[in-house]
Design a protein around this motif. Structure first.
Motif, PDB file in Angstrom:
ATOM      1  N   GLY A 266      -9.283   1.531  12.648  1.00  0.00           N
ATOM      2  CA  GLY A 266     -10.064   2.558  11.967  1.00  0.00           C
ATOM      3  C   GLY A 266     -10.940   1.942  10.896  1.00  0.00           C
ATOM      4  N   HIS A 267     -11.862   2.745  10.375  1.00  0.00           N
ATOM      5  CA  HIS A 267     -12.734   2.300   9.287  1.00  0.00           C
ATOM      6  C   HIS A 267     -12.315   3.024   8.016  1.00  0.00           C
ATOM      7  CE1 HIS A 267     -16.339   0.738   7.347  1.00  0.00           C
ATOM      8  NE2 HIS A 267     -16.535   1.944   6.842  1.00  0.00           N
ATOM      9  N   ASN A 268     -11.904   2.251   7.000  1.00  0.00           N
ATOM     10  CA  ASN A 268     -11.353   2.857   5.776  1.00  0.00           C
ATOM     11  C   ASN A 268     -10.232   3.827   6.171  1.00  0.00           C
ATOM     12  OD1 ASN A 268     -11.168   3.156   3.016  1.00  0.00           O
ATOM     13  ND2 ASN A 268     -12.789   4.675   2.881  1.00  0.00           N
ATOM     14  N   ASP A 304      -8.047  -2.365   9.826  1.00  0.00           N
ATOM     15  CA  ASP A 304      -9.115  -1.663   9.110  1.00  0.00           C
ATOM     16  C   ASP A 304     -10.383  -2.503   9.177  1.00  0.00           C
ATOM     17  OD1 ASP A 304     -10.754  -0.321   7.363  1.00  0.00           O
ATOM     18  OD2 ASP A 304      -9.220  -0.013   5.839  1.00  0.00           O
ATOM     19  N   THR A 305     -11.437  -1.969   9.799  1.00  0.00           N
ATOM     20  CA  THR A 305     -12.683  -2.724   9.923  1.00  0.00           C
ATOM     21  C   THR A 305     -13.259  -3.073   8.559  1.00  0.00           C
ATOM     22  OG1 THR A 305     -13.865  -0.615  10.124  1.00  0.00           O
ATOM     23  CG2 THR A 305     -13.291  -1.751  12.162  1.00  0.00           C
ATOM     24  N   LYS A 306     -13.090  -2.197   7.599  1.00  0.00           N
ATOM     25  CA  LYS A 306     -13.642  -2.457   6.268  1.00  0.00           C
ATOM     26  C   LYS A 306     -12.931  -3.646   5.624  1.00  0.00           C
ATOM     27  CE  LYS A 306     -15.712   0.241   2.597  1.00  0.00           C
ATOM     28  NZ  LYS A 306     -16.006   1.613   2.159  1.00  0.00           N
ATOM     29  N   TYR A 307     -11.623  -3.698   5.755  1.00  0.00           N
ATOM     30  CA  TYR A 307     -10.876  -4.830   5.200  1.00  0.00           C
ATOM     31  C   TYR A 307     -11.241  -6.132   5.917  1.00  0.00           C
ATOM     32  CZ  TYR A 307      -6.951  -7.888   4.123  1.00  0.00           C
ATOM     33  OH  TYR A 307      -6.186  -8.964   3.741  1.00  0.00           O
ATOM     34  N   VAL A 308     -11.345  -6.095   7.242  1.00  0.00           N
ATOM     35  CA  VAL A 308     -11.678  -7.300   8.004  1.00  0.00           C
ATOM     36  C   VAL A 308     -13.064  -7.805   7.631  1.00  0.00           C
ATOM     37  CG1 VAL A 308     -12.098  -8.201  10.329  1.00  0.00           C
ATOM     38  CG2 VAL A 308     -10.171  -6.665   9.917  1.00  0.00           C
ATOM     39  N   SER A 309     -14.024  -6.894   7.405  1.00  0.00           N
ATOM     40  CA  SER A 309     -15.414  -7.292   7.177  1.00  0.00           C
ATOM     41  C   SER A 309     -15.592  -8.115   5.908  1.00  0.00           C
ATOM     42  CB  SER A 309     -16.312  -6.050   7.129  1.00  0.00           C
ATOM     43  OG  SER A 309     -16.023  -5.265   5.973  1.00  0.00           O
ATOM     44  N   TYR A 310     -14.789  -7.858   4.871  1.00  0.00           N
ATOM     45  CA  TYR A 310     -14.984  -8.630   3.639  1.00  0.00           C
ATOM     46  C   TYR A 310     -13.876  -9.643   3.392  1.00  0.00           C
ATOM     47  CZ  TYR A 310     -11.592  -5.647   1.111  1.00  0.00           C
ATOM     48  OH  TYR A 310     -10.461  -4.993   0.692  1.00  0.00           O
ATOM     49  N   THR A 311     -12.907  -9.771   4.321  1.00  0.00           N
ATOM     50  CA  THR A 311     -11.806 -10.704   4.138  1.00  0.00           C
ATOM     51  C   THR A 311     -11.927 -11.928   5.029  1.00  0.00           C
ATOM     52  OG1 THR A 311     -10.344  -8.862   3.581  1.00  0.00           O
ATOM     53  CG2 THR A 311      -9.298 -10.944   4.147  1.00  0.00           C
ATOM     54  N   HIS A 530      -7.863  -1.242   3.526  1.00  0.00           N
ATOM     55  CA  HIS A 530      -8.784  -1.185   2.393  1.00  0.00           C
ATOM     56  C   HIS A 530      -8.510   0.077   1.581  1.00  0.00           C
ATOM     57  CE1 HIS A 530     -12.558  -1.497   0.169  1.00  0.00           C
ATOM     58  NE2 HIS A 530     -12.744  -0.220   0.435  1.00  0.00           N
ATOM     59  N   TRP A 531      -8.587  -0.039   0.260  1.00  0.00           N
ATOM     60  CA  TRP A 531      -8.305   1.122  -0.595  1.00  0.00           C
ATOM     61  C   TRP A 531      -9.541   1.655  -1.294  1.00  0.00           C
ATOM     62  CZ3 TRP A 531      -4.899   4.686  -0.782  1.00  0.00           C
ATOM     63  CH2 TRP A 531      -4.799   5.524  -1.909  1.00  0.00           C
ATOM     64  N   GLY A 532     -10.440   0.798  -1.718  1.00  0.00           N
ATOM     65  CA  GLY A 532     -11.657   1.304  -2.363  1.00  0.00           C
ATOM     66  C   GLY A 532     -11.763   0.880  -3.807  1.00  0.00           C
ATOM     67  N   ARG A 533     -12.330   1.757  -4.640  1.00  0.00           N
ATOM     68  CA  ARG A 533     -12.617   1.425  -6.033  1.00  0.00           C
ATOM     69  C   ARG A 533     -11.349   1.473  -6.873  1.00  0.00           C
ATOM     70  NH1 ARG A 533     -16.910   5.637  -7.761  1.00  0.00           N
ATOM     71  NH2 ARG A 533     -15.400   6.946  -6.660  1.00  0.00           N
ATOM     72  N   SER A 534     -10.634   0.387  -6.928  1.00  0.00           N
ATOM     73  CA  SER A 534      -9.441   0.302  -7.760  1.00  0.00           C
ATOM     74  C   SER A 534      -9.063  -1.162  -7.927  1.00  0.00           C
ATOM     75  CB  SER A 534      -8.285   1.080  -7.127  1.00  0.00           C
ATOM     76  OG  SER A 534      -8.060   0.641  -5.806  1.00  0.00           O
ATOM     77  N   SER A 535      -8.201  -1.440  -8.877  1.00  0.00           N
ATOM     78  CA  SER A 535      -7.865  -2.815  -9.204  1.00  0.00           C
ATOM     79  C   SER A 535      -7.036  -3.486  -8.124  1.00  0.00           C
ATOM     80  CB  SER A 535      -7.091  -2.850 -10.530  1.00  0.00           C
ATOM     81  OG  SER A 535      -5.925  -2.038 -10.438  1.00  0.00           O
ATOM     82  N   HIS A 536      -6.262  -2.723  -7.346  1.00  0.00           N
ATOM     83  CA  HIS A 536      -5.375  -3.331  -6.354  1.00  0.00           C
ATOM     84  C   HIS A 536      -6.120  -3.759  -5.097  1.00  0.00           C
ATOM     85  CE1 HIS A 536      -5.676   0.781  -4.883  1.00  0.00           C
ATOM     86  NE2 HIS A 536      -5.241   1.176  -6.057  1.00  0.00           N
ATOM     87  N   GLY A 537      -7.186  -3.061  -4.720  1.00  0.00           N
ATOM     88  CA  GLY A 537      -8.042  -3.498  -3.628  1.00  0.00           C
ATOM     89  C   GLY A 537      -7.580  -3.120  -2.241  1.00  0.00           C
ATOM     90  N   CYS A 538      -6.291  -3.178  -1.923  1.00  0.00           N
ATOM     91  CA  CYS A 538      -5.828  -2.890  -0.576  1.00  0.00           C
ATOM     92  C   CYS A 538      -4.337  -2.566  -0.593  1.00  0.00           C
ATOM     93  CB  CYS A 538      -6.109  -4.068   0.366  1.00  0.00           C
ATOM     94  SG  CYS A 538      -5.307  -5.587  -0.163  1.00  0.00           S
ATOM     95  N   ILE A 539      -3.841  -2.101   0.553  1.00  0.00           N
ATOM     96  CA  ILE A 539      -2.426  -1.780   0.707  1.00  0.00           C
ATOM     97  C   ILE A 539      -1.875  -2.623   1.851  1.00  0.00           C
ATOM     98  CG2 ILE A 539      -0.746  -0.008   1.337  1.00  0.00           C
ATOM     99  CD1 ILE A 539      -2.464   2.068   0.114  1.00  0.00           C
ATOM    100  N   ASN A 540      -0.882  -3.440   1.554  1.00  0.00           N
ATOM    101  CA  ASN A 540      -0.215  -4.245   2.575  1.00  0.00           C
ATOM    102  C   ASN A 540       1.001  -3.467   3.069  1.00  0.00           C
ATOM    103  OD1 ASN A 540       1.095  -6.151   4.148  1.00  0.00           O
ATOM    104  ND2 ASN A 540       0.500  -7.843   2.834  1.00  0.00           N
ATOM    105  N   LEU A 541       0.980  -3.058   4.330  1.00  0.00           N
ATOM    106  CA  LEU A 541       2.018  -2.172   4.842  1.00  0.00           C
ATOM    107  C   LEU A 541       3.362  -2.861   5.011  1.00  0.00           C
ATOM    108  CD1 LEU A 541       0.034  -0.243   7.611  1.00  0.00           C
ATOM    109  CD2 LEU A 541       0.381   0.384   5.223  1.00  0.00           C
ATOM    110  N   VAL A 542       3.370  -4.173   5.153  1.00  0.00           N
ATOM    111  CA  VAL A 542       4.631  -4.865   5.426  1.00  0.00           C
ATOM    112  C   VAL A 542       5.161  -5.609   4.212  1.00  0.00           C
ATOM    113  CG1 VAL A 542       4.166  -5.107   7.878  1.00  0.00           C
ATOM    114  CG2 VAL A 542       3.364  -6.866   6.312  1.00  0.00           C
ATOM    115  N   SER A 543       4.498  -5.513   3.064  1.00  0.00           N
ATOM    116  CA  SER A 543       4.997  -6.187   1.863  1.00  0.00           C
ATOM    117  C   SER A 543       6.022  -5.310   1.173  1.00  0.00           C
ATOM    118  CB  SER A 543       3.850  -6.496   0.902  1.00  0.00           C
ATOM    119  OG  SER A 543       3.264  -5.298   0.437  1.00  0.00           O
TER     120      SER A 543
END
Length: 544
Positions: A266-268, A304-311, A530-543
């Motif tokens: 998915g995207h975002n 997440d396509t958004k996460y992949v695109s900038y990572t 990808h999470w968006g405008r916040s300090s954490h930046g993303c959510i790791n589902l397996v952490s």
């Protein structure tokens, strides 16, 4: 394909087939609203605060349209076959009536956005596919089972209907005991309460002798034998099971997506998942950790396509706009030449249906394919294309296994190199005439040959080359041979590209999968949203 209430059950087997045969699934959703209050998220917003707002919105707004697009690799032409489905969903029951107490919010800006993108609100309300959550299905199944088994709770009889009910019981008893009466009697009722009383009293006094059935404003009561009663109970149980399965509606598709364990793209997607889980699975947990576990349990692999695109390192600096349209433009640039193409569904051949959920799901999956293909290509040392590297490795392994000399390995070039050897012989004549060695006969190469032909020649017995007894060769001739071999090496390096093109055309398979979901470069990008405008930046589902 557009899915609405009237064709959902008919097309459901086709949706199941597409999910079962595909490699991965892309999803997208449209909502009745996104924010219960003005969005105030900033760089200082914590993960828990952001999730709290998302959870609140997902519980009050609706997912009104869901797009699902399956993707399957076709090795015959090296492309991906996409099967997109655009589904309208509306909170109704199997019969088309919305349960009492089911309320939801709408946001003016969201509805305005959908209207500007040609969303059909009439089709959503009148033709939206019904659904039930798991909790609603359990309640429905419990109530229907009680009705089928005549286990409904008794209700009290009010004073206004006492006399009427006593008269009904008397009439039914007289009809039953009469030998000349018809096999049925109709009892007129004025409302649902009276119908419920008739069912209740027939069940109380004649549970195995009479059968009551509602028919347009009255209750039809018939006499029944034990054998007929047994057959009727079996039919009711069969109907009950079918009704329960049908009551799930679109949630059955969500259950299939969860059970297949295939990657969900998915995207975002963090927002889409929150709304879909809340609406079709169950209430979202109160904590972020609970939400992460709920996602991972429902969909074990998410990308997440958004996460992949900038990572991904291979994509750094390529995307100037991380929106879905921006990434679509990015994967259409020259940097992605050679990446696999995706067959376009006929619904999208002549028109752009941006912000239709099915179209956006198709575009999302197409973007992910091309991004992962480019990432896989950059995994190869010196950025050598995968197919070319594979061919060169095969050529090298063939030369290592061949029991002949390097000259023999170039037998199919013999005619061209004989001409070069004649030139070398005239430029450096021997000092004295010496009997030239008789070369072994070289089989003429066919105009077009296959990889199997090369392997067959390699596996031919060494004796087939029949080394003949050759007179000792004087030193000058040896020097000429060395020069010939050098010229052959130079010729091979100059024409290596043409050799590769020639072999690629007919000798080696070229339609191989451009990437693997199990490769390290892909697995490291999975289950991070990808999470968006916040300090954490993303959510790791397996952490943890």
């Amino acid at each position: 394909m557009e899915i609405v209430r009237e064709n959902f059950q008919r097309e459901l087997p086709y949706i199941k087939e597409a999910i079962n045969e595909c490699e991965f699934i892309a999803i997208d959703a449209e909502f009745s609203g996104l924010h219960t209050e003005p969005n105030r998220r900033t760089q200082n917003t914590t993960l828990e605060e952001g999730y709290g707002d998302l959870r609140k919105s997902a519980s009050k707004f609706l997912t009104i349209q869901i797009g699902i697009s399956t993707f399957k690799f076709d090795p015959s032409n090296g492309s991906y076959l996409a099967k997109p489905f655009n589904v309208f969903v509306f909170p109704t029951t199997l019969t088309g009536y919305s349960p009492q107490g089911r309320c939801f919010l709408t946001e003016a800006s969201s509805l305005d956005f959908l209207a500007k993108n040609r969303f059909d609100f009439n089709k959503w309300v009148y033709q939206g596919v019904h659904y039930m959550t798991k909790d609603e299905e359990e309640i429905y199944a419990r109530e229907r089972t009680k009705a089928v088994n005549n286990e409904m709770d008794n209700i009290d009889v009010d004073a206004a209907n006492t006399v009427w009910l006593q008269d009904v019981i008397r009439r039914i008893g007289e009809w039953k005991d009469s030998k000349n009466a018809l096999n049925f009697i109709n009892i007129q009722t004025n409302n649902a309460y009276q119908r419920r009383l008739v069912y209740q009293e027939v069940r109380r006094y004649w549970p195995t002798e009479l059968n009551a059935r509602g028919q347009g404003g009255h209750i039809n009561i018939t006499k029944i034998t034990e054998k007929e009663l047994e057959i009727q109970q079996q039919q009711r149980q069969s109907d009950l099971q079918r009704d329960i399965e049908s009551s799930r509606g679109f949630r059955e598709v969500i259950d299939i997506l969860s059970a297949c364990k295939k990657p969900i793209v998915g995207h975002n997607i963090v927002v889409d998942l929150a709304y879909i889980l809340s609406q079709f699975v169950g209430p979202l947990p109160p904590t972020v950790e609970g939400y992460k576990k709920m996602i991972h349990k429902t969909f074990p692999t998410v990308m997440d396509t958004k996460y992949v695109s900038y990572t991904a390192n291979a994509l750094k600096g390529l995307a100037f706009d991380s929106s879905l349209g921006g990434l679509e433009n990015m994967v259409g640039t020259i940097n992605f030449m050679g990446c696999p193409r995706i067959s376009k569904h006929q619904r999208y051949l002549s028109r752009d249906l941006s912000h239709e959920a099915g179209y956006d799901a198709y575009i999302t999956g197409s973007i992910m394919i091309r991004m992962l293909a480019l990432i896989a290509k950059n995994e190869v040392p010196d950025s050598t294309p995968l197919i070319k590297l594979d061919i060169e490795n095969k050529k090298n392994s063939q030369n290592e296994k061949r029991p002949h000399s390097s000259k023999d390995s170039k037998a199919f070039k013999a005619p061209k190199k004989n001409v070069e050897s004649k030139k070398a012989a005239t430029s450096t004549p021997p000092p004295a005439p010496v009997a030239a060695p008789v070369p072994a006969p070289v089989p003429a190469a066919p105009k077009k040959f296959s990889y199997a032909d090369i392997v067959h020649r390699q596996r031919a017995p060494v004796a087939a080359a029949a080394p003949a007894v050759v007179a000792p060769t004087p030193a000058p001739v040896v020097v000429a041979v060395v020069e010939e071999e050098e010229e052959e090496d130079m010729e091979e390096s100059e024409s290596s590209e043409s050799d590769y093109d020639y072999i690629q055309e007919s000798d080696f398979p070229v339609h191989e999968k451009p990437f693997s979901w199990q490769s390290p470069s892909v697995t490291t990008l999975q289950n991070v949203l990808h999470w968006g405008r916040s300090s954490h930046g993303c959510i790791n589902l397996v952490s943890s």
